[in-house]
Write an enzyme that holds these catalytic residues in place. Structure first.
Site, PDB file in Angstrom:
ATOM      1  N   HIS B  28       0.831  -1.203   0.000  1.00  0.00           N
ATOM      2  CA  HIS B  28       0.000   0.000   0.000  1.00  0.00           C
ATOM      3  C   HIS B  28       0.862   1.248   0.000  1.00  0.00           C
ATOM      4  O   HIS B  28       1.555   1.542   0.973  1.00  0.00           O
ATOM      5  CB  HIS B  28      -0.916  -0.012   1.221  1.00  0.00           C
ATOM      6  CG  HIS B  28      -1.890  -1.147   1.200  1.00  0.00           C
ATOM      7  ND1 HIS B  28      -1.550  -2.420   1.594  1.00  0.00           N
ATOM      8  CD2 HIS B  28      -3.181  -1.214   0.793  1.00  0.00           C
ATOM      9  CE1 HIS B  28      -2.596  -3.211   1.438  1.00  0.00           C
ATOM     10  NE2 HIS B  28      -3.594  -2.518   0.962  1.00  0.00           N
ATOM     11  N   ASP B 157      -8.732   6.787   7.932  1.00  0.00           N
ATOM     12  CA  ASP B 157     -10.195   6.828   7.913  1.00  0.00           C
ATOM     13  C   ASP B 157     -10.777   5.459   8.234  1.00  0.00           C
ATOM     14  O   ASP B 157     -11.799   5.345   8.903  1.00  0.00           O
ATOM     15  CB  ASP B 157     -10.685   7.282   6.532  1.00  0.00           C
ATOM     16  CG  ASP B 157     -10.393   8.751   6.267  1.00  0.00           C
ATOM     17  OD1 ASP B 157     -11.048   9.600   6.877  1.00  0.00           O
ATOM     18  OD2 ASP B 157      -9.485   9.035   5.467  1.00  0.00           O
ATOM     19  N   ASN B 187      -7.138  11.727   4.875  1.00  0.00           N
ATOM     20  CA  ASN B 187      -6.862  12.000   3.462  1.00  0.00           C
ATOM     21  C   ASN B 187      -8.111  11.927   2.587  1.00  0.00           C
ATOM     22  O   ASN B 187      -8.013  11.994   1.353  1.00  0.00           O
ATOM     23  CB  ASN B 187      -5.772  11.051   2.939  1.00  0.00           C
ATOM     24  CG  ASN B 187      -6.145   9.598   3.146  1.00  0.00           C
ATOM     25  OD1 ASN B 187      -7.317   9.241   3.173  1.00  0.00           O
ATOM     26  ND2 ASN B 187      -5.140   8.739   3.301  1.00  0.00           N
ATOM     27  N   VAL B 189      -9.902   9.588   1.703  1.00  0.00           N
ATOM     28  CA  VAL B 189      -9.954   8.479   0.748  1.00  0.00           C
ATOM     29  C   VAL B 189      -9.984   7.166   1.533  1.00  0.00           C
ATOM     30  O   VAL B 189      -9.272   7.021   2.516  1.00  0.00           O
ATOM     31  CB  VAL B 189      -8.713   8.487  -0.172  1.00  0.00           C
ATOM     32  CG1 VAL B 189      -8.640   7.218  -1.012  1.00  0.00           C
ATOM     33  CG2 VAL B 189      -8.715   9.717  -1.065  1.00  0.00           C
ATOM     34  N   HIS B 263      -4.337   4.297  -2.942  1.00  0.00           N
ATOM     35  CA  HIS B 263      -4.326   3.521  -1.696  1.00  0.00           C
ATOM     36  C   HIS B 263      -3.400   2.303  -1.759  1.00  0.00           C
ATOM     37  O   HIS B 263      -2.604   2.072  -0.862  1.00  0.00           O
ATOM     38  CB  HIS B 263      -5.752   3.073  -1.386  1.00  0.00           C
ATOM     39  CG  HIS B 263      -5.884   2.310  -0.114  1.00  0.00           C
ATOM     40  ND1 HIS B 263      -6.044   2.923   1.103  1.00  0.00           N
ATOM     41  CD2 HIS B 263      -5.856   0.985   0.134  1.00  0.00           C
ATOM     42  CE1 HIS B 263      -6.113   2.003   2.050  1.00  0.00           C
ATOM     43  NE2 HIS B 263      -6.013   0.817   1.485  1.00  0.00           N
ATOM     44  N   GLU B 410     -16.496  -4.828  24.468  1.00  0.00           N
ATOM     45  CA  GLU B 410     -15.721  -6.065  24.463  1.00  0.00           C
ATOM     46  C   GLU B 410     -14.559  -5.993  23.479  1.00  0.00           C
ATOM     47  O   GLU B 410     -13.438  -6.398  23.798  1.00  0.00           O
ATOM     48  CB  GLU B 410     -16.614  -7.260  24.124  1.00  0.00           C
ATOM     49  CG  GLU B 410     -17.735  -7.532  25.129  1.00  0.00           C
ATOM     50  CD  GLU B 410     -18.962  -6.658  24.901  1.00  0.00           C
ATOM     51  OE1 GLU B 410     -18.994  -5.886  23.919  1.00  0.00           O
ATOM     52  OE2 GLU B 410     -19.902  -6.743  25.717  1.00  0.00           O
ATOM     53  N   HIS B 460     -20.302 -17.818  32.165  1.00  0.00           N
ATOM     54  CA  HIS B 460     -21.642 -18.051  31.637  1.00  0.00           C
ATOM     55  C   HIS B 460     -21.581 -18.927  30.385  1.00  0.00           C
ATOM     56  O   HIS B 460     -22.128 -18.622  29.332  1.00  0.00           O
ATOM     57  CB  HIS B 460     -22.383 -16.725  31.378  1.00  0.00           C
ATOM     58  CG  HIS B 460     -22.708 -15.986  32.650  1.00  0.00           C
ATOM     59  ND1 HIS B 460     -21.743 -15.598  33.545  1.00  0.00           N
ATOM     60  CD2 HIS B 460     -23.895 -15.593  33.178  1.00  0.00           C
ATOM     61  CE1 HIS B 460     -22.304 -14.989  34.572  1.00  0.00           C
ATOM     62  NE2 HIS B 460     -23.601 -14.984  34.383  1.00  0.00           N
ATOM     63  N   ASP B 468     -31.723 -16.781  30.260  1.00  0.00           N
ATOM     64  CA  ASP B 468     -31.365 -15.722  29.303  1.00  0.00           C
ATOM     65  C   ASP B 468     -31.499 -16.194  27.857  1.00  0.00           C
ATOM     66  O   ASP B 468     -31.568 -15.387  26.938  1.00  0.00           O
ATOM     67  CB  ASP B 468     -29.943 -15.207  29.573  1.00  0.00           C
ATOM     68  CG  ASP B 468     -29.935 -14.101  30.624  1.00  0.00           C
ATOM     69  OD1 ASP B 468     -31.004 -13.509  30.873  1.00  0.00           O
ATOM     70  OD2 ASP B 468     -28.861 -13.826  31.194  1.00  0.00           O
ATOM     71  N   HIS B 472     -27.719 -15.779  24.691  1.00  0.00           N
ATOM     72  CA  HIS B 472     -26.681 -15.718  25.720  1.00  0.00           C
ATOM     73  C   HIS B 472     -26.087 -17.094  26.054  1.00  0.00           C
ATOM     74  O   HIS B 472     -25.302 -17.198  26.984  1.00  0.00           O
ATOM     75  CB  HIS B 472     -27.252 -15.088  27.000  1.00  0.00           C
ATOM     76  CG  HIS B 472     -27.422 -13.594  26.908  1.00  0.00           C
ATOM     77  ND1 HIS B 472     -28.135 -13.000  25.903  1.00  0.00           N
ATOM     78  CD2 HIS B 472     -26.936 -12.576  27.680  1.00  0.00           C
ATOM     79  CE1 HIS B 472     -28.103 -11.672  26.071  1.00  0.00           C
ATOM     80  NE2 HIS B 472     -27.378 -11.403  27.129  1.00  0.00           N
ATOM     81  N   ARG B 519     -21.683 -20.445  34.898  1.00  0.00           N
ATOM     82  CA  ARG B 519     -22.545 -19.613  35.740  1.00  0.00           C
ATOM     83  C   ARG B 519     -23.129 -20.453  36.872  1.00  0.00           C
ATOM     84  O   ARG B 519     -23.344 -19.959  37.970  1.00  0.00           O
ATOM     85  CB  ARG B 519     -23.691 -19.054  34.895  1.00  0.00           C
ATOM     86  CG  ARG B 519     -24.766 -18.351  35.709  1.00  0.00           C
ATOM     87  CD  ARG B 519     -25.836 -17.765  34.787  1.00  0.00           C
ATOM     88  NE  ARG B 519     -26.840 -17.030  35.526  1.00  0.00           N
ATOM     89  CZ  ARG B 519     -28.041 -17.514  35.862  1.00  0.00           C
ATOM     90  NH1 ARG B 519     -28.384 -18.741  35.514  1.00  0.00           N
ATOM     91  NH2 ARG B 519     -28.903 -16.778  36.526  1.00  0.00           N
TER      92      ARG B 519
END
Lengths: 658, 658
Positions: B28, B157, B187, B189, B263, B410, B460, B468, B472, B519
């Site tokens: 690149h 970006d 830039n 782009v 790029h 997370e 869990h 749940d 989950h 759990r």
């Protein structure tokens, strides 16, 4: 708006949530209690819906992104007259109920999205909004307005902290989705603690920076909520709207309200006093007053009238525009042409290119036969090659565009695709490099769980990626996708198998499909007929080279390694069979007879070759088998060099078979 | 600052990038050319580093988040005098070079993080900054300043669009990391197109909303860059700094500069004219002028003096503070006490609790023996139970705190943990629900690839989560983690195996470990000695119940299903062995003799039970084996009901063995 009744209804919704959560001693009180007034305004006044026709095409879509507050939904769906009985509310979180711990699409009428994993619902709502914009542009005519609905979602602090939501928010702001209204349940509390422990951002400023309109209100003020939603609905200015509703979490249980203790089920032990404080009768749990019942019964009648009026418009529209109506009907039915294969030209016998390039040819052919098909890419159209050449680009000014530029937002793309698929009007596909499937895995899982037919186009498979090196060489990603239940993972071995893979994805109606395509050129397997390869990809596994005489050895391969198995078989001679295995899941769904025909149990000399982790092949290999693969990360070097260095070659298969 | 030489050096860095990328016809060009002046200021002036001591504790850390611009790094590391020879630059992206396609930690001196998957480096830099803040607070004394460095990162970006970066940015702003300077290569782009196609946000406003200071400059103005970095370094106001540098992508190749064509490697075909335009000699590729060499040689001498001065300070500090010095040395050495087990009390024989609770006991004991250990949670300390009771909370005002409140972020947590681990001063662990490991998978993969010992505490596990519901209940997540190379996944079967699992994680130095905890309460397996269980967890697989007489049947299990295998064995009688398999990867690393001892090949009657996807068990089961598991999504109901409904029971094992 009858604020007296709605205030009462809000407290009764609080009561239903408290009683249901107390009964099963689990669940989340915080949002159902903190957003009770918001629920009252939405379901009692602001939302357009018909409980008897939950899939009404022109309903307002409502997504509870903070899915842990599921009792909010179940309470209001019940009160509104959806087919969510009081019995189901009482069976909250029990086996076989339609009121599971977190809302699940398909399980409950009125539930528009499977939510709970935070942030996803925001993306789903953005997808619904995009679908709504495009549906209006596509199907409305000068004479008839079939679509003019809004999309409303509730998110909490948790959703706002998640990157997936922030990606979707950026996309929505840039895409001018002014039919989207996000209500931010801003209660200054997260599960663990007061939000100030982890959160410092200025929400209004943030949303403004993302090209949204933002307003902050008191989330318990019925009139303020109604005014904000009404204004948001009325303002068609190219900007999505966020209503920052300042609320008190678990409002109604003074012992925990306004604190992180109010988030979960902890407040349930105080509900006797709380119910009294809310004016709910001590003797009757799950209480709904006659006034509330009467109010929502009247509202339902009103809704029915609106629905009937719309239905008349729809019928007139359909009569006047039979082709458009057929297209809409086909979209909703998730139907693909049964003869889709005939729409895809056969590849020339000397074709040799990457399956991503074959995919480009195929998806463009499919798109001609399926006008409902949209596709998008996370800033990689030039590489993933799924751009629809005559499709135009989706944008604020061109909602008819079929190519969606998601930006470098894989997780957002996944959640937005789910939203489009939930809406069910258009068929959606999204693309990125296979290595970045990891970024959007949270959304892929939910598509599989929700049985929605999203198609993922994952290119730049395995070490064929070459010089970009191990960060970009997905050696484990195919296996990691194969373990997701209800996801079909198809790794075609040549251009015709690629055609079969797209057909499989398009004709599937009950779950998503991931297509795994190469960056590098691979040969056509012309010794097998086109029909056999296309059909074989759909079966998931098939005999690509039949032995001559007695079968002694089975070589198995998928994707770019099919060529090595075929070449090795040629060298090894008569008794060798090659089984192409582009899709484990589809093969596993074939009958036992077919499986035995392809992989006869008696033949235990089996070798697999796949440029990736070997672990999942052992089910087909058995104790005496050998797995050729890559049980390590890759290397930065030209692709052919890496293949050789890591022993993924014809020679390796031949040696293993000797 | 000698702007004449640095301007020249910038063009020579452009030349190196052009020549290297042209030579391998991949890579690149956009960033190395667009950020050449930024590189010149950073490596020629603003950064503190010593090329001969790339791990200098008080160096400024530099992270290239936009890792695809790797030739930027290799050029400047070469020019600065790191052990990155011109030969290595010429071998860019070739097998065995230290200049892989994307920067890889451990591979190249001066490379502080494995980057390329976008957004990760932003999180890594935040982790480095947190580590730096804590190191200064922990080790500096009134007399000696050992740490006062900064962390500088470049992002593009693409990084800014990624959710993982946005999570980390929010965390950094809230955590007062004013030692962090993010340079945004703005830039306009992206890979596919002009950024305006996908991006509408107001970056200054956005960063301000996240509690950052923002300034916009001309990214090609050496003086402006230097001034902005200097000011950012000098401003200790509790806010991280972003320098929005407006640049022209691929500046120097007029045919592609300023467009998305700049790029990648596409501009390489124009380099002959471009090199002339930059004043580079036609006849000498990979040209570095004598002036540039002299400048950086002098800079290196200067750096050495600064380094020597610091070394003297360090020596004096170490002499005056032997305990602190020992702690720092132990941290850097990644060492854990060899007798860590003795620091963890044995659980009482009647202990019956969830392994997440056992984990709480264990991590608190471990933390006493390992002061370098930090831990964090994505807003789930109350559930993941890894809070260090005497550890204090990390915050702007308390950088000594050992508990990090990551927020509901997370993926950001994963990337930040990687940054802390890259810094290598502290040992880091992070926690969330196992279902949400999916959200941070991109970071977990990079930890494994980078051989850094991050510990993930995923609680869990499986359908034991109960009410749940399937959103989950991670039925496939353990398997999906097992397929990541170099990641140890340990799913302990009781509290003592949990102790062993933590010991394994802490004593591992060359890669991450995921601990999978329940759990729900599960019993202690007291029929096996404590030592055997702890040692067994570290071996990955061991005989938990030895047969009496002739061995006929092997039952295998991990985690919460070990109890069912043990109970079934009791019912089945003498010839039955139970093998506890908490960690496939560790078991696979044992010698063949041990593996044969535990799983003798001759015994083909084998049954596995695990509450999850079965696919990876077949390697141990063989053709005649049976796998009991959950090859579907879970159900919302109490955990014990779900286990029964899905056939994960002692009875199922007994029936399968009959």
């Amino acid at each position: 708006m009858n604020t007296t009744v709605l205030a009462k209804a809000a407290n009764e919704a609080r009561g239903l949530a408290m009683d249901a959560i107390h009964a099963c001693n689990s669940g989340h009180l915080g949002l159902p209690l903190g957003c009770a007034e918001i629920g009252a305004v939405l379901f009692g006044e602001a939302l357009r819906y018909n409980p008897d026709a939950p899939k009404w095409l022109n309903r307002d879509r409502f997504v509870l992104s903070a899915g842990h507050g599921s009792m909010f939904l179940y309470s209001w769906l019940h009160l509104s007259g959806y087919a969510v009985s009081l019995e189901e509310v009482k069976n909250f979180r029990q086996l076989g109920s339609i009121t599971p711990g977190h809302p699940e699409f398909h399980e409950t009428p009125g539930v528009e999205a499977t939510t709970g994993p935070l942030g996803q619902g925001v993306g789903n709502a953005v997808g619904y909004a995009l679908s709504g914009k495009r549906a209006a542009a596509k199907f409305n005519t000068a004479e008839h307005v079939v679509f003019d609905h809004h999309v409303v979602a509730i998110m909490g602090d948790g959703c706002l902290q998640e990157g997936v939501a922030k990606e979707a928010i950026a996309f929505a702001g840039h895409s001018g989705l002014d039919n989207l209204i996000l209500i931010y349940d801003s209660n200054n509390v997260t599960l663990d603690a007061m939000a100030e422990i982890t959160q410092g951002e200025d929400a209004e400023e943030y949303f403004h920076s993302q090209c949204w309109d933002a307003v902050t209100i008191d989330g318990h003020d019925l009139a303020a909520i109604a005014e904000a939603v009404e204004k948001a609905k009325a303002t068609q200015n190219g900007r999505p709207k966020v209503i920052i509703a300042k609320t008190v979490i678990a409002k109604g249980i003074p012992e925990v309200a306004g604190t992180s203790k109010g988030h979960g089920e902890g407040g349930a032990k105080f509900i006797e006093a709380a119910r009294a404080g809310l004016g709910l009768p001590k003797e009757e749990l799950f209480f709904v007053s006659e006034e509330t019942k009467a109010y929502f019964a009247a509202k339902k009648e009103e809704s029915k009238k609106a629905f009937d009026a719309w239905q008349a418009t729809y019928d007139a529209w359909a009569a006047a525009n039979p082709e458009l109506a057929a297209e809409l009907t086909a979209g909703i039915a998730l139907s693909a042409p049964t003869d889709l294969s005939s729409a895809i030209p056969e590849f020339a016998a000397d074709y040799k290119d990457a399956t991503r390039s074959a995919g480009s040819t195929v998806i463009n052919a499919v798109a001609k036969a399926m006008p409902q098909l949209l596709t998008g890419s996370a800033d990689l159209f030039g590489s993933t090659k799924n751009y629809l050449k005559d499709g135009g680009d989706y944008s604020t000014g061109n909602p008819l565009g079929r190519n969606i530029w998601f930006g470098i937002r894989e997780h957002g793309m996944g959640a937005i695709c789910n939203g489009i698929a939930y809406d069910g009007i258009f068929r959606v596909s999204g693309a990125t490099f296979l290595a970045f499937a990891d970024y959007m895995r949270g959304s892929i899982r939910l598509a599989a769980l929700s049985h929605i037919p999203v198609t993922y186009i994952f290119t730049h498979d395995s070490v064929g990626v070459g010089e970009d090196g191990p960060t970009h060489q997905p050696v484990e990603t195919v296996s990691s996708l194969r373990v997701i239940p209800n996801l079909d993972v198809i790794r075609p071995g040549d251009a015709e198998e690629t055609a079969g893979a797209f057909i499989a994805a398009m004709q599937r109606t009950d779950g998503p499909t991931a297509l795994i395509l190469t960056r590098q050129a691979i040969p056509l397997q012309t010794s097998v007929s086109v029909a056999e390869r296309r059909d074989g990809a759909q079966r998931g596994g098939y005999i690509a080279r039949k032995e001559k005489g007695e079968l002694t050895t089975i070589l198995m391969a998928s994707g770019s390694e099919l060529q090595y198995a075929m070449d090795a078989a040629d060298q090894l001679g008569d008794g060798v069979r090659v089984v192409s295995m582009p899709c484990f899941e589809r093969f596993d769904r074939q009958g036992a007879d077919y499986q035995e025909e392809v992989l006869p149990k008696a033949v235990t000399k089996r070798i697999s070759i796949e440029a990736g982790i070997t672990g999942l092949w052992w089910k087909y290999l058995g104790t005496d088998g050998k797995a050729i693969g890559i049980d390590r990360f890759g290397l930065s070097a030209p692709g052919n060099v890496v293949f050789k260095e890591l022993g993924i070659t014809t020679e390796a298969v031949v040696n293993a078979a000797k």
